[in-house]
Design a protein around this motif. Structure first.
Motif, PDB file in Angstrom:
ATOM      1  N   UNK A 193     -12.424   0.452  -6.319  1.00  0.00           N
ATOM      2  CA  UNK A 193     -12.210  -0.562  -5.288  1.00  0.00           C
ATOM      3  C   UNK A 193     -11.979  -1.937  -5.903  1.00  0.00           C
ATOM      4  N   UNK A 194     -12.709  -2.228  -6.985  1.00  0.00           N
ATOM      5  CA  UNK A 194     -12.557  -3.523  -7.635  1.00  0.00           C
ATOM      6  C   UNK A 194     -11.151  -3.733  -8.161  1.00  0.00           C
ATOM      7  N   UNK A 195     -10.591  -2.708  -8.805  1.00  0.00           N
ATOM      8  CA  UNK A 195      -9.233  -2.827  -9.330  1.00  0.00           C
ATOM      9  C   UNK A 195      -8.218  -3.021  -8.210  1.00  0.00           C
ATOM     10  N   UNK A 196      -8.397  -2.264  -7.134  1.00  0.00           N
ATOM     11  CA  UNK A 196      -7.481  -2.403  -6.004  1.00  0.00           C
ATOM     12  C   UNK A 196      -7.569  -3.790  -5.394  1.00  0.00           C
ATOM     13  N   UNK A 197      -8.792  -4.307  -5.255  1.00  0.00           N
ATOM     14  CA  UNK A 197      -8.976  -5.652  -4.720  1.00  0.00           C
ATOM     15  C   UNK A 197      -8.320  -6.683  -5.622  1.00  0.00           C
ATOM     16  N   UNK A 198      -8.517  -6.556  -6.932  1.00  0.00           N
ATOM     17  CA  UNK A 198      -7.954  -7.534  -7.866  1.00  0.00           C
ATOM     18  C   UNK A 198      -6.427  -7.551  -7.805  1.00  0.00           C
ATOM     19  N   UNK A 199      -5.811  -6.393  -7.571  1.00  0.00           N
ATOM     20  CA  UNK A 199      -4.353  -6.353  -7.444  1.00  0.00           C
ATOM     21  C   UNK A 199      -3.901  -7.164  -6.238  1.00  0.00           C
ATOM     22  N   UNK A 200      -4.610  -7.045  -5.123  1.00  0.00           N
ATOM     23  CA  UNK A 200      -4.267  -7.840  -3.936  1.00  0.00           C
ATOM     24  C   UNK A 200      -4.484  -9.334  -4.209  1.00  0.00           C
ATOM     25  N   UNK A 201      -5.583  -9.660  -4.861  1.00  0.00           N
ATOM     26  CA  UNK A 201      -5.879 -11.063  -5.149  1.00  0.00           C
ATOM     27  C   UNK A 201      -4.816 -11.662  -6.068  1.00  0.00           C
ATOM     28  N   UNK A 202      -4.356 -10.863  -7.034  1.00  0.00           N
ATOM     29  CA  UNK A 202      -3.287 -11.335  -7.913  1.00  0.00           C
ATOM     30  C   UNK A 202      -1.996 -11.538  -7.120  1.00  0.00           C
ATOM     31  N   UNK A 229      -6.669   1.757  -2.405  1.00  0.00           N
ATOM     32  CA  UNK A 229      -5.825   0.610  -2.061  1.00  0.00           C
ATOM     33  C   UNK A 229      -5.901   0.284  -0.570  1.00  0.00           C
ATOM     34  N   UNK A 230      -6.248   1.260   0.261  1.00  0.00           N
ATOM     35  CA  UNK A 230      -6.446   0.969   1.684  1.00  0.00           C
ATOM     36  C   UNK A 230      -7.883   0.553   1.966  1.00  0.00           C
ATOM     37  N   UNK A 231      -8.840   1.233   1.327  1.00  0.00           N
ATOM     38  CA  UNK A 231     -10.242   0.880   1.536  1.00  0.00           C
ATOM     39  C   UNK A 231     -10.525  -0.546   1.068  1.00  0.00           C
ATOM     40  N   UNK A 232      -9.833  -0.979   0.015  1.00  0.00           N
ATOM     41  CA  UNK A 232     -10.054  -2.326  -0.525  1.00  0.00           C
ATOM     42  C   UNK A 232      -9.629  -3.423   0.434  1.00  0.00           C
ATOM     43  N   UNK A 280      -0.594   0.999  -8.241  1.00  0.00           N
ATOM     44  CA  UNK A 280       0.861   0.833  -8.213  1.00  0.00           C
ATOM     45  C   UNK A 280       1.276  -0.095  -7.086  1.00  0.00           C
ATOM     46  N   UNK A 281       2.279  -0.934  -7.382  1.00  0.00           N
ATOM     47  CA  UNK A 281       2.750  -1.889  -6.377  1.00  0.00           C
ATOM     48  C   UNK A 281       3.323  -1.173  -5.155  1.00  0.00           C
ATOM     49  N   UNK A 282       3.903   0.007  -5.358  1.00  0.00           N
ATOM     50  CA  UNK A 282       4.481   0.724  -4.220  1.00  0.00           C
ATOM     51  C   UNK A 282       3.415   1.113  -3.199  1.00  0.00           C
ATOM     52  N   UNK A 283       2.173   1.333  -3.652  1.00  0.00           N
ATOM     53  CA  UNK A 283       1.087   1.613  -2.712  1.00  0.00           C
ATOM     54  C   UNK A 283       0.778   0.379  -1.879  1.00  0.00           C
ATOM     55  N   UNK A 284       0.781  -0.775  -2.521  1.00  0.00           N
ATOM     56  CA  UNK A 284       0.485  -2.022  -1.817  1.00  0.00           C
ATOM     57  C   UNK A 284       1.638  -2.445  -0.913  1.00  0.00           C
ATOM     58  N   UNK A 285       2.792  -1.841  -1.118  1.00  0.00           N
ATOM     59  CA  UNK A 285       3.968  -2.212  -0.335  1.00  0.00           C
ATOM     60  C   UNK A 285       4.239  -1.263   0.830  1.00  0.00           C
ATOM     61  N   UNK A 286       3.303  -0.382   1.148  1.00  0.00           N
ATOM     62  CA  UNK A 286       3.511   0.483   2.307  1.00  0.00           C
ATOM     63  C   UNK A 286       3.615  -0.389   3.562  1.00  0.00           C
ATOM     64  N   UNK A 287       4.308   0.120   4.571  1.00  0.00           N
ATOM     65  CA  UNK A 287       4.600  -0.689   5.759  1.00  0.00           C
ATOM     66  C   UNK A 287       3.329  -1.177   6.440  1.00  0.00           C
ATOM     67  N   UNK A 288       2.337  -0.287   6.595  1.00  0.00           N
ATOM     68  CA  UNK A 288       1.108  -0.676   7.299  1.00  0.00           C
ATOM     69  C   UNK A 288       0.340  -1.729   6.523  1.00  0.00           C
ATOM     70  N   UNK A 337       2.220  -5.144   6.741  1.00  0.00           N
ATOM     71  CA  UNK A 337       2.006  -5.798   8.051  1.00  0.00           C
ATOM     72  C   UNK A 337       0.631  -6.439   8.109  1.00  0.00           C
ATOM     73  N   UNK A 338      -0.372  -5.718   7.638  1.00  0.00           N
ATOM     74  CA  UNK A 338      -1.740  -6.254   7.688  1.00  0.00           C
ATOM     75  C   UNK A 338      -1.854  -7.499   6.812  1.00  0.00           C
ATOM     76  N   UNK A 339      -1.330  -7.431   5.602  1.00  0.00           N
ATOM     77  CA  UNK A 339      -1.403  -8.572   4.692  1.00  0.00           C
ATOM     78  C   UNK A 339      -0.696  -9.794   5.275  1.00  0.00           C
TER      79      UNK A 339
END
Length: 311
Positions: free
Chosen positions: A36-45, A240-243, A2-10, A13-15
């Motif tokens: 982990x692969x799916x989470x990584x691909x979401x960030x890459x997208x 989503x954090x480990x990725x 979910x995008x809301x997981x990737x949008x957490x404040x911490x 900031x890291x991204x």
């Protein structure tokens, strides 16, 4: 994811501080449909990379592609179905990468507690986790040197479980899943680090996610897993954090024998560069020579164990 997981404040900031746009960059990811692969691909997208995903399961791959394109309709994404347990599929992946010419290759495929057998005379856990990824880098080294492709090798803290066994390179004689998995990661990390020093200096980075709640984690008996799965979600980082440790491999310069993983006890927290220890220079040399021999025999179709099945 979910995008809301990737949008957490911490995470935001890291991204913002640690990554940059990947517009126009080609990123190939093995094990793309794992947690982990799916989470990584979401960030890459999110970073607008072009993606080549390697996956075993068509339904899971289609589901991932649809989810990514729902958020990024213009995303350029391709799928190559292959099972890295099979030599023919690994060759197919090699040929696809030769044409695709990635800027980054993330080696994230892995298996843990699965039924064990030999393929081409090599233990299947070792084949997926070590032999196939090593083979890809070995065969593509000249191309990667020309294009500057950066290789991200996903290791594991499980490498610490036991030193390598020169008489049993793939731990075929060991029945404990954690030892076989740990040995495959230990061999991959050490041999590709040595290979990088000689052939691709500055182009290979080792990363690890610590312990995350993914499919690989769910290897316990069903009754036990039912009891511990909820506490595990609290204790260990979500995918989503480990990725982020995998993503950091694309943007962080590491020296040989360093790796990127969670800052606290190698289990929690944001990515941090540390030194991975416990592998002597002599052992690393031995593992490097072993992988050169194994790859040569594997390519020729030789049976590496008498109990193995020929290619």
């Amino acid at each position: 994811m979910a995008k809301k997981q990737r949008d957490s404040a911490s995470v935001r900031r890291w991204l913002f501080s640690k990554t940059t746009s990947l517009v126009g960059k080609r990123v190939a990811v093995t094990g793309a449909t794992g947690g982990l692969g799916m989470a990584l691909c979401a960030y890459l997208a999110d970073l607008e990379a072009d993606l080549l995903l390697f996956a075993r399961n068509r339904d899971k791959a289609d589901s991932l592609v649809n989810a990514l394109r729902k958020e990024k309709p213009a995303l350029r994404i391709e799928v190559c179905l292959c099972d890295f347990e099979k030599k023919s599929d690994t060759i197919k992946a090699l040929e696809r990468l030769e044409v695709y010419r990635p800027d980054y290759l993330v080696l994230a495929s892995g298996i843990y507690a699965v039924p064990r057998h030999h393929v081409c005379g090599v233990d299947n856990v070792f084949t997926v986790n070590c032999l196939s990824p090593y083979f890809l880098v070995h065969r593509l080294a000249n191309q990667f040197k020309e294009t500057g492709c950066h290789v991200v090798v996903v290791g594991s803290i499980a490498y610490r479980y036991k030193k390598s066994d020169p008489a049993d390179f793939d731990f075929s004689g060991y029945r404990q899943s954690y030892l076989c998995y740990g040995n495959s990661k230990r061999t991959l990390m050490a041999s590709l680090t040595r290979f990088g020093e000689s052939h691709l200096p500055g182009q290979i980075t080792v990363v690890h996610p610590g312990i995350s709640f993914t499919g690989i984690t769910a290897h316990y008996p069903k009754w036990l897993f039912a009891l511990i799965k909820h506490p595990m979600k609290w204790i260990f980082m979500e995918p989503h954090k480990a990725a982020l440790c995998l993503l950091a491999g694309l943007f962080t310069d590491c020296k040989p024998w360093q790796w990127i993983g969670p800052i606290f006890l190698d289990i929690w927290g944001m990515p941090k560069i540390k030194r991975f220890k416990g592998i002597s220079s002599d052992e690393a040399d031995a593992l490097s020579k072993t992988m050169e021999r194994v790859v040569a025999q594997w390519e020729q179709g030789d049976v590496l164990h008498e109990t193995g099945v020929g290619c």
